[in-house]
Design an enzyme around this catalytic site. Structure first.
Site, PDB file in Angstrom:
ATOM      1  N   LEU A  11      -4.036  -1.709  -2.405  1.00  0.00           N
ATOM      2  CA  LEU A  11      -3.080  -0.735  -1.879  1.00  0.00           C
ATOM      3  C   LEU A  11      -1.935  -0.532  -2.865  1.00  0.00           C
ATOM      4  CD1 LEU A  11      -2.830  -1.748   1.880  1.00  0.00           C
ATOM      5  CD2 LEU A  11      -4.576  -0.412   0.669  1.00  0.00           C
ATOM      6  N   ARG A  18      13.060   0.240  -1.853  1.00  0.00           N
ATOM      7  CA  ARG A  18      14.078  -0.768  -2.159  1.00  0.00           C
ATOM      8  C   ARG A  18      14.145  -1.110  -3.639  1.00  0.00           C
ATOM      9  NH1 ARG A  18      12.802  -5.442   1.442  1.00  0.00           N
ATOM     10  NH2 ARG A  18      14.768  -6.301   0.692  1.00  0.00           N
ATOM     11  N   GLY A 144       5.744 -10.851   6.927  1.00  0.00           N
ATOM     12  CA  GLY A 144       5.127 -10.995   8.241  1.00  0.00           C
ATOM     13  C   GLY A 144       4.908 -12.482   8.504  1.00  0.00           C
TER      14      GLY A 144
HETATM   15  C1  UD1 Z   1       3.497  -6.521   3.813  1.00  0.00           C
HETATM   16  C2  UD1 Z   1       2.898  -7.101   5.101  1.00  0.00           C
HETATM   17  C3  UD1 Z   1       3.593  -8.397   5.426  1.00  0.00           C
HETATM   18  C4  UD1 Z   1       3.449  -9.366   4.286  1.00  0.00           C
HETATM   19  C5  UD1 Z   1       3.935  -8.744   2.960  1.00  0.00           C
HETATM   20  C6  UD1 Z   1       3.494  -9.620   1.803  1.00  0.00           C
HETATM   21  C7  UD1 Z   1       2.117  -5.268   6.516  1.00  0.00           C
HETATM   22  C8  UD1 Z   1       2.429  -4.390   7.687  1.00  0.00           C
HETATM   23  N1  UD1 Z   1       3.057  -6.145   6.160  1.00  0.00           N
HETATM   24  O1  UD1 Z   1       4.855  -6.205   4.064  1.00  0.00           O
HETATM   25  O2  UD1 Z   1       3.019  -8.987   6.598  1.00  0.00           O
HETATM   26  O3  UD1 Z   1       4.168 -10.558   4.552  1.00  0.00           O
HETATM   27  O4  UD1 Z   1       3.355  -7.449   2.757  1.00  0.00           O
HETATM   28  O5  UD1 Z   1       4.005  -9.196   0.571  1.00  0.00           O
HETATM   29  O6  UD1 Z   1       1.025  -5.155   5.981  1.00  0.00           O
HETATM   30  N2  UD1 Z   1       1.285   0.496   0.873  1.00  0.00           N
HETATM   31  C9  UD1 Z   1       0.514   1.626   0.802  1.00  0.00           C
HETATM   32  N3  UD1 Z   1       0.669   2.575   1.751  1.00  0.00           N
HETATM   33  C10 UD1 Z   1       1.531   2.454   2.783  1.00  0.00           C
HETATM   34  C11 UD1 Z   1       2.332   1.296   2.844  1.00  0.00           C
HETATM   35  C12 UD1 Z   1       2.167   0.316   1.878  1.00  0.00           C
HETATM   36  O7  UD1 Z   1      -0.295   1.782  -0.115  1.00  0.00           O
HETATM   37  O8  UD1 Z   1       1.584   3.369   3.620  1.00  0.00           O
HETATM   38  C13 UD1 Z   1       1.113  -0.540  -0.173  1.00  0.00           C
HETATM   39  C14 UD1 Z   1       2.366  -0.772  -1.019  1.00  0.00           C
HETATM   40  O9  UD1 Z   1       2.297  -0.029  -2.237  1.00  0.00           O
HETATM   41  C15 UD1 Z   1       2.322  -2.263  -1.308  1.00  0.00           C
HETATM   42  C16 UD1 Z   1       1.526  -2.838  -0.161  1.00  0.00           C
HETATM   43  O10 UD1 Z   1       0.850  -1.767   0.461  1.00  0.00           O
HETATM   44  O11 UD1 Z   1       1.646  -2.494  -2.517  1.00  0.00           O
HETATM   45  C17 UD1 Z   1       2.422  -3.560   0.843  1.00  0.00           C
HETATM   46  O12 UD1 Z   1       3.367  -2.639   1.372  1.00  0.00           O
HETATM   47  P1  UD1 Z   1       4.881  -3.022   1.564  1.00  0.00           P
HETATM   48  O13 UD1 Z   1       5.561  -1.825   2.116  1.00  0.00           O
HETATM   49  O14 UD1 Z   1       5.429  -3.624   0.360  1.00  0.00           O
HETATM   50  O15 UD1 Z   1       4.754  -4.121   2.735  1.00  0.00           O
HETATM   51  P2  UD1 Z   1       5.761  -5.302   3.097  1.00  0.00           P
HETATM   52  O16 UD1 Z   1       6.854  -4.765   3.935  1.00  0.00           O
HETATM   53  O17 UD1 Z   1       6.111  -6.057   1.890  1.00  0.00           O
END
Ligand code: UD1
Ligand code: CA
Length: 448
Positions: A11, A18, A144
């Site tokens: 992903l 931020r 999480g």
């Molecule tokens: C996420 C987890 C959290 C975990 C943490 C670990 C979820 C809901 N939460 O939180 O439990 O402890 O990572 O680092 O999964 N991304 C997409 N599309 C989206 C949203 C995110 O591609 O719509 C990708 C981001 O680029 C990133 C990753 O998914 O690489 C994680 O997303 P991020 O928003 O950083 O999640 P956290 O709030 O860190």
């Protein structure tokens, strides 16, 4: 090696607001390689995996960053950032092809280690349906929380949705998850967005799977390998962890570092045993250092190959295409670009060598400059073996100095110098008797 088929979904579409950056978060770098590049590299070390990359803003740039490490990776665009579960579903078509294992990796978690991926897959092979990689965070804020009951993982609660008691839990979701391929789509499709962020959380599949009576497990990896990057502070922390790991590996492999914490390595830096790296050395991309070479303090290298027992610095700069042969020397305040310094040649002080070949054993005097650029094109300078270039000479390229030739100090060399010749390219000196004294008297009056 596992016989099971495996899809890795990475992903990389999140906004990363931020980070406060014009650059998509996953393109920020650790050790000169994008965050997502690190993740893909780790994923590819697991044998026989297919890679799906979920991209958002600047999709093409992100895809390009990944290409060298996984040219066959298929990219899927998540056009709206509605959460991590929604992101995984962007790759629905590929998941639907039917894999035994589906691994989900976050593009902002660059320090993951290949053994963690193997461990998750082993969990699936043993019969689990969902395996989550957890870690104990010194400060769990933002992660999480893994909620365990009687040794089983029952739910993951996102920080924003967690109660006070849940926030006290330090066992966190590392963002690394494995799902049995046959359940993946139906679990993901069941995720809703009734939560603090209004997002489709990937983490909800844990509760859904548990409610369906599927087998859900948590396993654990060290904090350092699951550190997720949401801010520049975490970016710097990840850089520190990465550097520490790599320095340790190099030292254990036989490289001496006098002050390892001051040596900055790049993701692809290669250093052979018995090389010595003095304090405050920076390696940019594409550097190799051969056995026994010494990189002295405060040197900066990128795109350079340093030969066996060669010596660089202190205060030297090697730019792309600098190639030093065995026992060659590039000393203080010298810059070398796109040039071969052959065996035993010396470029010791205050010199610029660009677009050149310096033959074996040649000696380049202090302050020598290859004038390689005319404002439009770059030109080559060729210096033969054993040649001697006197201090403060300018070599106006294209030009060659033959083997064994001498160039007198202060020369501006515009014509080729034959082998073994002596070239004078400067005004002849004249001494005028007594003229110094007379000038002084005229300018300053008697007695001064
Ligand atoms: C996420 C987890 C959290 C975990 C943490 C670990 C979820 C809901 N939460 O939180 O439990 O402890 O990572 O680092 O999964 N991304 C997409 N599309 C989206 C949203 C995110 O591609 O719509 C990708 C981001 O680029 C990133 C990753 O998914 O690489 C994680 O997303 P991020 O928003 O950083 O999640 P956290 O709030 O860190
Ligand atoms: Ca994150």
């Amino acid at each position: 090696m596992s016989e099971r088929s495996c899809l890795t979904v990475i992903l990389a579409a999140g906004e990363g607001t931020r980070m406060k950056s014009a650059l998509p978060k996953v393109l920020h770098e650790v050790a000169g390689l994008s965050l997502v590049g690190h993740v893909v590299k780790a994923a590819r070390r697991e044998p026989g995996v297919d890679v799906a990359l979920v991209v958002g803003r600047e999709a093409e740039k992100v895809r390009k960053a990944v290409e060298p490490f996984a040219p066959e990776a298929e990219a899927f665009v998540q056009s709206e950032r509605l959460g991590t579960a929604h992101a995984v579903l962007a790759a629905r078509q590929k998941i639907a092809r039917g894999y035994d294992d589906v691994l989900i990796l976050f593009g902002d978690t660059p320090l993951i280690e290949p053994q963690s991926l193997a461990e998750l897959r082993a969990g699936l092979a043993e019969g689990a349906d969902v395996v989550v990689m957890g870690f104990h965070a010194p400060d769990p804020t933002g992660y999480g929380r893994l909620l365990m009951k009687d040794g089983a993982l029952v739910a993951i609660r996102e920080h924003k949705d967690a109660s006070e008691t849940e926030r006290a839990v330090t066992f966190c979701n590392g963002g690394l998850m494995a799902v049995a391929g046959r359940h993946a789509l139906s679990l993901l499709d069941a995720v809703g967005n009734a939560n603090a962020k209004g997002e489709y959380y990937l983490t909800d599949i844990v509760e859904i799977a548990a409610a369906r009576g599927l087998s859900v497990r948590a396993t654990e990896a060290p904090y350092e390998s699951l550190l997720g990057i949401n801010t520049r502070l975490e970016l710097a922390e990840a850089e520190g962890v990465w550097q520490g790991r790599r320095r340790r590996a190099l030292m254990l492999a036989g490289v001496t570092m006098h002050a390892p914490e001051t040596v900055h390595l790049c993701h692809d830096t290669e250093i052979e045993p018995d090389a010595v790296i003095e304090p405050n050395v920076v390696f940019g991309p594409g550097v190799t250092v051969a056995a026994g070479a010494r990189i002295r303090a405060f040197s900066h290298l990128e795109g350079a190959a340093v030969g066996e027992n060669a010596e660089v610095g202190p205060f030297a700069r090697l730019r792309p295409g600098a190639t030093l042969g065995r026992k060659a020397k590039v000393g203080n305040f010298c810059e070398v670009k796109k040039a071969v310094i052959e065996e035993g040649a010396k470029v010791n002080h205050l010199t610029y060598i660009g677009d050149a070949r310096i033959g074996a054993g040649a000696n380049i005097g202090a302050g020598t400059i290859t004038c390689n650029y005319d404002g439009f094109s770059k030109h080559h300078t060729e210096i033969g073996a054993g040649a001697f270039i006197g201090s403060n000479s300018s070599l106006v390229a294209p030009v060659s100095v033959g083997a064994g030739a001498y160039v007198a100090s202060g020369s501006v060399v515009t014509k080729d110098v034959p082998d073994d010749a002596l070239a004078f390219g400067r005004a002849r000196q004249e001494n005028k008797p007594d003229l110094g004294r007379r000038l002084r008297e005229k300018l300053g009056g008697k007695g001064h």
